[in-house]
Write a protein that holds these residues in place. Structure first.
Motif, PDB file in Angstrom:
ATOM      1  N   UNK A 109     -13.041   7.366  -1.039  1.00 27.54           N
ATOM      2  CA  UNK A 109     -13.556   7.365  -2.410  1.00 27.54           C
ATOM      3  C   UNK A 109     -14.946   6.768  -2.525  1.00 27.54           C
ATOM      4  N   UNK A 122       0.866  -1.184   0.000  1.00 30.80           N
ATOM      5  CA  UNK A 122       0.000   0.000   0.000  1.00 30.80           C
ATOM      6  C   UNK A 122       0.900   1.232   0.000  1.00 30.80           C
ATOM      7  N   UNK A 150      -7.538   4.708   6.958  1.00 31.41           N
ATOM      8  CA  UNK A 150      -7.507   5.788   5.958  1.00 31.41           C
ATOM      9  C   UNK A 150      -7.211   5.245   4.565  1.00 31.41           C
ATOM     10  N   UNK A 151      -7.869   4.137   4.234  1.00 28.36           N
ATOM     11  CA  UNK A 151      -7.657   3.516   2.928  1.00 28.36           C
ATOM     12  C   UNK A 151      -8.701   3.948   1.915  1.00 28.36           C
ATOM     13  N   UNK A 152      -9.350   2.964   1.334  1.00 28.73           N
ATOM     14  CA  UNK A 152     -10.290   3.238   0.240  1.00 28.73           C
ATOM     15  C   UNK A 152     -11.495   4.100   0.600  1.00 28.73           C
ATOM     16  N   UNK A 162      -0.657  -0.703  -4.505  1.00 27.66           N
ATOM     17  CA  UNK A 162      -2.043  -0.364  -4.179  1.00 27.66           C
ATOM     18  C   UNK A 162      -2.102   1.093  -3.755  1.00 27.66           C
ATOM     19  N   UNK A 163      -3.110   1.794  -4.270  1.00 22.89           N
ATOM     20  CA  UNK A 163      -3.154   3.236  -3.996  1.00 22.89           C
ATOM     21  C   UNK A 163      -4.156   3.603  -2.905  1.00 22.89           C
ATOM     22  N   UNK A 164      -4.602   2.669  -2.071  1.00 18.91           N
ATOM     23  CA  UNK A 164      -5.629   3.016  -1.076  1.00 18.91           C
ATOM     24  C   UNK A 164      -5.219   4.267  -0.285  1.00 18.91           C
ATOM     25  N   UNK A 165      -6.181   5.129  -0.062  1.00 24.54           N
ATOM     26  CA  UNK A 165      -5.899   6.447   0.493  1.00 24.54           C
ATOM     27  C   UNK A 165      -5.890   7.506  -0.609  1.00 24.54           C
ATOM     28  N   UNK A 166      -5.885   7.041  -1.844  1.00 28.88           N
ATOM     29  CA  UNK A 166      -5.852   7.965  -2.984  1.00 28.88           C
ATOM     30  C   UNK A 166      -6.954   9.020  -2.901  1.00 28.88           C
TER      31      UNK A 166
END
Lengths: 424, 424
Positions: free
Chosen positions: B114, A255, B109-111, A278-282
């Motif tokens: 969004x 991540x 603070x992941x997905x 993985x871009x989670x937090x994007x």
């Protein structure tokens, strides 16, 4: 792509921004350039003309664009009350920081977002001198290496995420992996929430799932790629990478926003496997259109640092991102950063994906170089995961042959059932 | 602070959010909890009641708050068209990830930022089980260690930033350092743009500035603390730390968002010096009030990871942040994370600071435990840096004695001139 001026290396570091301001745009942008280089809010003795010539950021472009006149973000200076938007390019001498990605961050994306002059500021692109290409490896595997290791050519890798994201024990995860391998899956990944929890510790999981992966490779001469989530501290990530490699695994996942840039740079130096990023937090970096990062700018940094696969969301996803943005993100991963060192990464489509989105995805991207990952789209298929995988293969075959899914479905019950199941 | 339930360690990982949604808030928050734990967008076979009991995130609180009815961010589901805001607390079993800060990031603070269900989502606080305190060092020096090394007690450290931020060569930087040391400065820092550029390379700069620092210590028995910006790759940061330590330096600085969490964790493991943590880039994480991170949540992670000094901006700063927010940030750095392991960091005030803000800063913070850094406020003083330093000392003396600056200024020309110079 040769000849595209956008990817030619540049002499100075260049960054593009979309800005919004209620003060004179030229004055606002001068503050921005000053803040990020040799300026101070009050002139100080050392700020000589010679020093400015040597080290100041330059405003290369300032082009007003349309604006609805409302300030996007609170806290900005009111100026003359007229809110304007502009496209801006700043440049910096490479000598200010040398080819250092961490210091690039502080230079192109540091304090400027908080400047009172702006009611909106977003970094939209980056262009870097060749010295960065010299210093950083970029993706060690990219598309070619991923295809070689997975044995999948001339079509997308059909992938999935182990679901539920978290809570399955090792045995259940291994069972599911076997099912997916038996179904002919090309790519499997841990969920980003799954790393080394008590219910499914990394080492036991890696051993259990890679046993099935290896058995599949022996049986079919094609090894499914399993991206094991190694996210953690540096020594943990290196050790988990080594364990994955020793067990015959062909991919690790991290991540990006959890480990940060130094984490990825160090892991990439060590890694002998493709890095699935993985871009989670994007969302917190990008969701407001007048704040933060565009994916075009952001992903260049991670690709240079060594990311082989980059997440881009998917068409008709369960998140808030528009399809147009998803495609722009995927295309940018496939666009060279430098002529002589493209650093191309494989875009990873995911989030609510099923057979249904394959045709539009292919039509928009015009390339089979992607990983197409479906969670519920495979494991939620009414006839089970194997049917889910088959439905995706069929959908992509149809898409690449230019046949509609409804025309392709008769005689292919997996696809037919998928079309009746998924509403996306 | 003993007895404050907010800082008691908890059994489960807890995170607070401010959310905004146009769908039923209970349903929206269930999606949020599901996305960040065992849920999938389509139910899958493995999602058993037992698994949910073991691993699912729980909604601990959902409290509607006032809302102007307008969606803050684009791309959200329209629902019934009524936009509502709420305060939400989610909790997770520690066993999902164990006490791992990188994996905590992906979990809290992941997905979720969004998710289509939300037109606004911001993480506002975090509470962690004791296992995190067991695993992470927290600040090794904090306030007590910083005071011991700098010899400054019972008042703020008066500090400055070498300006111009970038462009001074080694000799000019060293000359300025000598001037500041002669002026009795307590603390000096590199600008975040200055790391190891060609005009002022780290090694030569460290040697040159620390020579003056050491000479000052010999002469006055008090060593000014110089925070050398070591931001870079991990080996560079460690080597620069070692060099700083060997040369008698007492502090290193890093840009948190440039190096990331693994960068800080690794540097902190290695470091024998206080780590001065610069937050540049904070704007893109926080500037929209319904997106991203509150400082209260964010700084806890970095303090646990080892940050000794945390930037908090300053009153009447040149950026867009309100004074109330600045003070809240500073107070949170001084609030223990755990009863038995407070992990308190020293807040660093900066940005357009001069003598003028001292009284309001002290009145609001009610503590002298801070670094008060002025750039132009020292180096732009009409009578030079020495007068600038003197004016700040005088201002803080007045503030702490409860005397107004105008009453304190007569007979103190440095302060008097500062009051006439700075408009802040």
């Amino acid at each position: 792509m040769t000849g595209n001026p956008e990817i030619a290396s540049v002499e100075r570091i260049e960054a593009d921004y979309r800005i919004e301001t209620a003060v004179d745009p030229e004055a606002a942008v001068d503050v921005m350039a000053g803040e990020q280089s040799s300026g101070t809010f009050l002139s100080v003795p050392g700020e000589t003309a010679e020093l400015k010539e040597r080290s100041a950021a330059r405003v290369e472009k300032l082009e007003l664009i349309e604006c609805d006149g409302q300030p996007s973000l609170p806290g900005s200076a009111r100026g003359d009350g007229v809110v304007r938007r502009a496209l801006v390019t700043l440049s910096w001498p490479l000598d200010n920081i040398g080819p250092s990605l961490p210091n690039l961050m502080a230079t192109v994306a540091g304090n400027l977002f908080e400047l009172k002059q702006f009611s909106g500021l977003r970094i939209t692109d980056l262009r870097l001198p060749w010295a960065f290409a010299d210093r950083y490896s970029g993706p060690k595997f990219g598309i070619e290496g991923t295809r070689r290791l997975s044995g999948v050519h001339d079509r997308p890798l059909i992938g999935t995420i182990i679901k539920p994201s978290i809570g399955l024990d090792v045995a259940a995860t291994a069972d599911l992996t076997r099912t997916l391998c038996d179904a002919g899956i090309d790519f499997i990944k841990d969920d980003e929430l799954q790393s080394d929890g008590r219910v499914c510790p990394f080492d036991a999981r890696a051993e259990a799932v890679l046993r099935h992966v290896n058995e599949t490779a022996e049986r079919t001469a094609r090894k499914p790629m399993f991206a094991l989530n190694v996210t953690g501290e540096l020594d943990e990530m290196r050790r988990r990478h080594d364990r994955t490699l020793a067990l015959g695994g062909t991919c690790i996942m991290v991540s990006l926003n959890a480990i940060g840039l130094v984490g990825l740079i160090e892991l990439a130096k060590h890694s002998q496997l493709p890095i699935h990023a993985h871009r989670n937090g994007w969302g917190y970096l990008s969701r407001h259109p007048m704040l933060g990062w565009s994916y075009v700018a952001w992903q260049k940094i991670w690709r240079l640092a060594g990311a082989d696969h980059m997440h881009v969301n998917g068409l008709d996803n369960k998140f808030c991102e528009e399809n147009e943005s998803v495609i722009r993100s995927a295309k940018t991963c496939l666009t060279p950063i430098f002529h002589e060192k493209p650093c191309v990464a494989m875009p990873v489509f995911s989030s609510g994906q099923s057979a249904k989105q394959a045709p539009a995805t292919f039509a928009a991207l015009n390339s089979p170089d992607l990983i197409y990952a479906a969670g519920g789209g495979i494991m939620g298929h009414p006839d089970g995961p194997a049917a889910g995988v088959a439905s995706l293969r069929q959908a992509w075959q149809a898409a690449m042959e230019g046949t509609s899914l409804t025309d392709f479905a008769p005689g292919r019950p997996e696809l037919a059932k998928a079309l009746g199941t998924y509403s996306a």
